[in-house]
Scaffold this motif. Sequence first.
Motif: not given
Length: 251
Positions: A202, A216, A218-219, A221-222, A225-226, A229
């Motif tokens: 994460h 960073d 991340l959760s 969902d993040e 998304a990473a 994206d």
Amino acid sequence: MDVAEYLARIGASAEDDLATLTDRHYHAVPFENLSIHLGEPIDTHPDALFDKIVRRHRGGFCYELNGLFAALLAELGYDVAFLGARVHAGETDTAPLAHQALRVTGDDRVARLVDVGFGGFCVPALELAAPSTQVDPQPGGDVEVVGPDGGSGYRLDGREYARRDFGPTCWWTANHPDSVFTHGPTCTLPRSPAGRVTLAGHQLIRTAADGTRTEDELSDDEALAAYRDLFGIVLDRLPVPLHPGGASPSA
């Protein structure tokens, strides 16, 4: 192999020279070990690799990335051979054939080292027999390979191997608890013109050209998304460490 589809995946053309093809591949296809932590088999047959890397827009590690790139280069008329290496890992070296690289020869009959599957750096079609900043031929036929900045790399065996010869070390890398590749998921890609972005579990790590590093957490969902994206990888679930607890590979 659909050569045009593969070239489109890496943003290259059949007229590009070997160094350009190598650079485009390295910057387009992530180095990642997600299949290990998604419960997916590691299949190094070119058809399976083409489906994974080109059609499903995934990445892979050395046996996958160099394994498929070898097939593309052969289709483009190059003479390609598989070479094996011991990776320098701290105070010790890995087993033989723990890393796979390529010897590529074109119309000029010059043998060059090509490597898009090491993760931390690329070898952009450098002559195997000529000393350079990354390639240092040794007595007896071995070659020492380092990063562009002189960072630790691997000891390359000059002998040619068959694709199947890498099967045991590929299995060990993807399954054994002592393999760092089984300790956690990682996905990394160099950024143009320089720098790198890595998602390790994460943790999102961005490294600038000057070495400045930001991290960073991340959760779920993040993180999904990473993957989408930043790396072009669409997942319906997050990878779960196969053998958690140890240090996972990073780049």
